[in-house]
Design an enzyme around this catalytic site. Structure first.
Site, mmCIF file in Angstrom:
data_model
loop_
_atom_site.group_PDB
_atom_site.id
_atom_site.type_symbol
_atom_site.label_atom_id
_atom_site.label_comp_id
_atom_site.label_asym_id
_atom_site.label_seq_id
_atom_site.Cartn_x
_atom_site.Cartn_y
_atom_site.Cartn_z
ATOM 1 N N ASP A 21 0.863 -1.180 0.000
ATOM 2 C CA ASP A 21 0.000 0.000 0.000
ATOM 3 C C ASP A 21 0.900 1.231 0.000
ATOM 4 O OD1 ASP A 21 -2.200 1.600 -0.044
ATOM 5 O OD2 ASP A 21 -3.028 0.933 1.882
ATOM 6 N N ASP A 25 -3.069 7.446 -3.487
ATOM 7 C CA ASP A 25 -4.344 8.131 -3.674
ATOM 8 C C ASP A 25 -4.559 9.159 -2.578
ATOM 9 O OD1 ASP A 25 -4.286 5.827 -2.057
ATOM 10 O OD2 ASP A 25 -6.471 5.672 -2.027
ATOM 11 N N CYS A 79 -14.558 -22.188 21.037
ATOM 12 C CA CYS A 79 -13.916 -22.526 19.780
ATOM 13 C C CYS A 79 -13.074 -23.775 19.970
ATOM 14 C CB CYS A 79 -13.048 -21.339 19.338
ATOM 15 S SG CYS A 79 -12.286 -21.573 17.737
ATOM 16 N N CYS A 116 -10.907 -24.854 17.415
ATOM 17 C CA CYS A 116 -9.927 -24.897 16.339
ATOM 18 C C CYS A 116 -8.595 -25.407 16.893
ATOM 19 C CB CYS A 116 -9.763 -23.518 15.718
ATOM 20 S SG CYS A 116 -8.852 -22.382 16.752
ATOM 21 N N CYS A 129 -7.084 -23.358 19.669
ATOM 22 C CA CYS A 129 -7.763 -23.426 20.955
ATOM 23 C C CYS A 129 -7.565 -24.801 21.582
ATOM 24 C CB CYS A 129 -9.238 -23.092 20.797
ATOM 25 S SG CYS A 129 -9.456 -21.403 20.222
#
Ligand code: GUN
Ligand code: ZN
Length: 656
Positions: free
Chosen positions: A92, A127, A275, A277, A280
């Site tokens: 960026d 920009d 969670c 996952c 976790c």
């Protein structure tokens, strides 16, 4: 210029491939924002790739540029070396720092050149960040500067370029900005929206996307700057956003906030395991809450990133399955601001209609908004055209379009006057002969369960008919032959128009599935002219296509193939966009089209991947996949493999 190719789609959303010098990005994709300073980056990019499958990242060239030690390292090793990441890196430009701090100290040429020097795969034009409350005159002036810089950057940079789309909340400026960016950019990066996202101004985000979308070229990847929270991803994807970037995973982690696709949870308030996952499983979030300092932040950031990536995965699957609207509606149910944005979006079906697919496999009602989907809008519009000039129909409860029912439902009264039947469906009354078509065919809504249809027998149907018709009813004969004809003519008219339908229907026999009773194929003296998909849609065979060609006006239902590609299409190769000379604008993605040469000779039947208006704007990729082909004419050698880049994709046929 652009290395973007569309592989699959659901409306404006697409699965694509974006080629960069460090490999391809499969889109939609999440580009995590990576801080160029390792000390400030909670999850190293290498770990992102190895443990989470992250393929590409974005970092700030401006922070690098203005931080001397980092800059020196980046200049020595390149941005990939600095980040220790060898996948695609987008950089960026500093506009975000202008938003955050009021100004930047670098010029547009200098920061562009710097991005080139450090080997950025996708460089971004500097920009001018336009705030949502910027008055139109100021926004217009800023946009003129952004565009000037974009044009200069395009001249300077041979590599991939992201051109920001600004314009604040002024629809005309957003459209102008999007159109100009489309002529210059490989990535069209919708910017200036972070303040909207941070304040849950999703309705304004919708307005920005509604204004910009029609002017965004289909052949470039669309990026949404700062699409932070995964709850917004599906909504953005509806508009064809291909690239998300997120620093939110880290920002939220700093303040102890856990992201989920349906909202945010403060980790300190967590008492239960929410969670399971792999992270976790290693260490539950309830334990992470008790940690302090960098380890806690790092684990929360990791969780947030994982949740964001999983959501992008769900979006990809939804696009493949044609269920993205369903996913977006489910996410909208998670927050009123998102529901409001969806409602605003539904007020502009025109944005979506030209890329609405011919059909999808399923239509599941998620909420009251479901019946407003563009697919429904288009069906009802087409239905009113179909009804025009027809006598009013009698209404019956919905029945399966199967021989045992149809045989008991009269199609003319004793005086010989035709009778038309409308079935009551969740989308309103629909001519019975069309009720297998998407979206009404696969429609699964609450009515089905709240007010389950009584079990109806053929004699119930007959009694119903007798009630409607009184003594005029003729119930004691078999109406199936007449119904076959009604349905065949109805579907032909639906697809090819009234003028062509009766000719095409001549001497057609209808073949129904023995199991379901649904139409399966239309034959004419033996050979199949049309297959009927489980979506109720007619798919012509080569023979059928030849009859369609003769029956519909020149140009209609056709893609005209450039001479160079004729030998390839004839033997069944995919038709690439750059070889399409003309396309009937009335065709929808997913529809079957006749692929003809310039002399209107039929080469093949193909399924459209793109909308006709998109084809001339695509530099790469397939426009239609061939489902039936004429074969090489006698004496002509088969084309070699090297002349056309083969789609090497399975034909759409196999998926129907
Ligand atoms: N990051 C977040 N928003 C923006 C934006 O509008 N422009 C640029 N270049 N970067 C951003
Ligand atoms: Zn977890």
């Amino acid at each position: 210029m652009s290395g973007f190719e569309i592989l699959e789609r659901d409306g404006l959303a697409r699965l694509g491939r974006f080629e960069t010098p460090h490999g391809a990005i499969e889109t939609p994709a999440l580009l995590p924002v990576v801080h160029p300073d390792r000390e400030r980056q909670p999850v190293p990019p290498r770990e992102m790739r190895e443990r989470l499958g992250v393929r590409a990242v974005i970092t700030s060239s401006y922070i690098l540029w203005r931080t001397p030690p980092l800059r020196a390292r980046a200049e020595a090793t390149g941005v990939h070396g600095l980040l220790d990441f060898d996948g695609p890196v987008m950089t960026d430009s500093g506009a975000f720092q202008q938003h955050a701090y009021g100004s930047v100290e670098v010029g547009p040429e200098e920061i562009l050149a710097f991005q080139g020097e450090i080997g950025s795969d996708i460089a971004t034009v500097l920009d001018l960040f336009t705030e949502p409350d910027t008055p139109i005159a100021d926004a217009e002036r800023a946009l003129a500067t952004t565009l000037e810089r974009a044009r200069a950057a395009r001249r300077e940079r041979p590599g991939l370029l992201a051109v920001p789309v600004q314009g604040g909340l002024h629809p005309g400026l957003r459209a102008r900005s999007a159109a100009a960016a489309s002529d210059l950019g490989d990535v069209l990066a919708v910017g200036g929206v972070v303040p909207l996202l941070e304040r849950y101004r999703f309705v304004d985000l919708a307005r920005v996307l509604i204004a910009a979308r029609p002017a965004l070229g289909p052949g470039s990847a669309v990026h949404l700057f700062g699409t932070g929270h995964p709850m917004t991803f599906a909504f953005a994807a509806l508009f064809g956003v291909d690239l998300f970037d997120s620093s939110a995973y880290h920002k939220f982690a700093r303040r102890g906030s856990l992201m989920f696709p349906d909202g945010t949870v403060a980790i300190d308030e967590l008492r239960d395991t929410v969670c399971h996952c792999f992270l976790c499983a290693e260490r539950p979030l309830t334990e992470v809450a008790g940690l302090s300092g960098p380890d806690r932040e790092r684990r929360i950031a990791f969780h947030n990133l994982l949740v964001s990536i999983e959501e992008v995965g769900r979006i990809r699957r939804a696009i493949r399955e044609g269920t993205l609207w369903e996913l977006a509606e489910r996410r909208a149910a998670g927050h009123p601001a998102l529901r409001a944005a969806l409602a605003e979006t539904l007020r502009h079906p025109e944005i979506f209609l030209s890329t609405e697919p011919e059909s999808r496999r399923a239509f599941r009602e998620i909420g009251p908004e479901s019946r407003e989907r563009p697919a429904v809008r288009r069906f009802l519009d087409r239905l009113s055209a179909y009804r025009a000039g027809r006598p009013p129909a009698l209404r019956i409860e919905r029945i399966a379009v199967r021989p045992e029912f149809l045989s008991r439902l009269p199609l003319s009264d004793r005086a010989g006057k035709p009778i038309y039947w409308d079935a009551m469906t969740p989308l309103g009354p629909v001519p019975l002969e069309l009720t297998d078509l998407y979206p009404v065919g696969p429609y699964l809504g609450v009515d089905e369960f709240a007010d389950p249809p009584r079990h109806r027998s053929p004699s119930d149907v007959a009694q119903d008919a007798a009630r409607r018709l009184g003594t005029d009813a003729e119930l004691y004969r078999d109406w199936s032959t007449e119904w076959n004809r009604r349905q065949v003519e109805g579907l032909l008219e639906w697809t090819y128009g009234r003028a062509a339908a009766s000719g095409l229907a001549e001497r057609i026999t209808a073949e129904r599935s023995r199991r379901s009773g649904r139409l399966k194929a239309l034959r004419r003296e033996g050979p199949i002219l049309f297959h009927v998909g489980t979506d109720g849609v007619l798919r012509p065979s080569l023979r059928g296509a030849e009859r369609v060609r003769a029956a519909v006006p020149l140009g209609r239902h056709r893609l005209v193939v450039a001479d160079d590609a004729v030998p390839f299409v004839r033997v069944g190769r995919s038709l690439f966009s750059r070889f399409v000379v003309a396309a009937d604008p009335a065709l929808a993605p997913g529809a079957s089209a006749l692929l003809v040469d310039r002399d209107d000779r039929l080469l093949a039947v193909g399924r459209l991947l793109l909308a006709p208006h998109e084809i001339p704007r695509m530099r790469r990729g397939v426009a239609a996949r061939v489902t039936a082909h004429a074969g090489a004419p006698e004496g002509l050698p088969e084309p070699g493999d090297d002349a056309v880049d083969d789609g090497s994709l399975p034909p759409l046929d196999g998926r129907a």
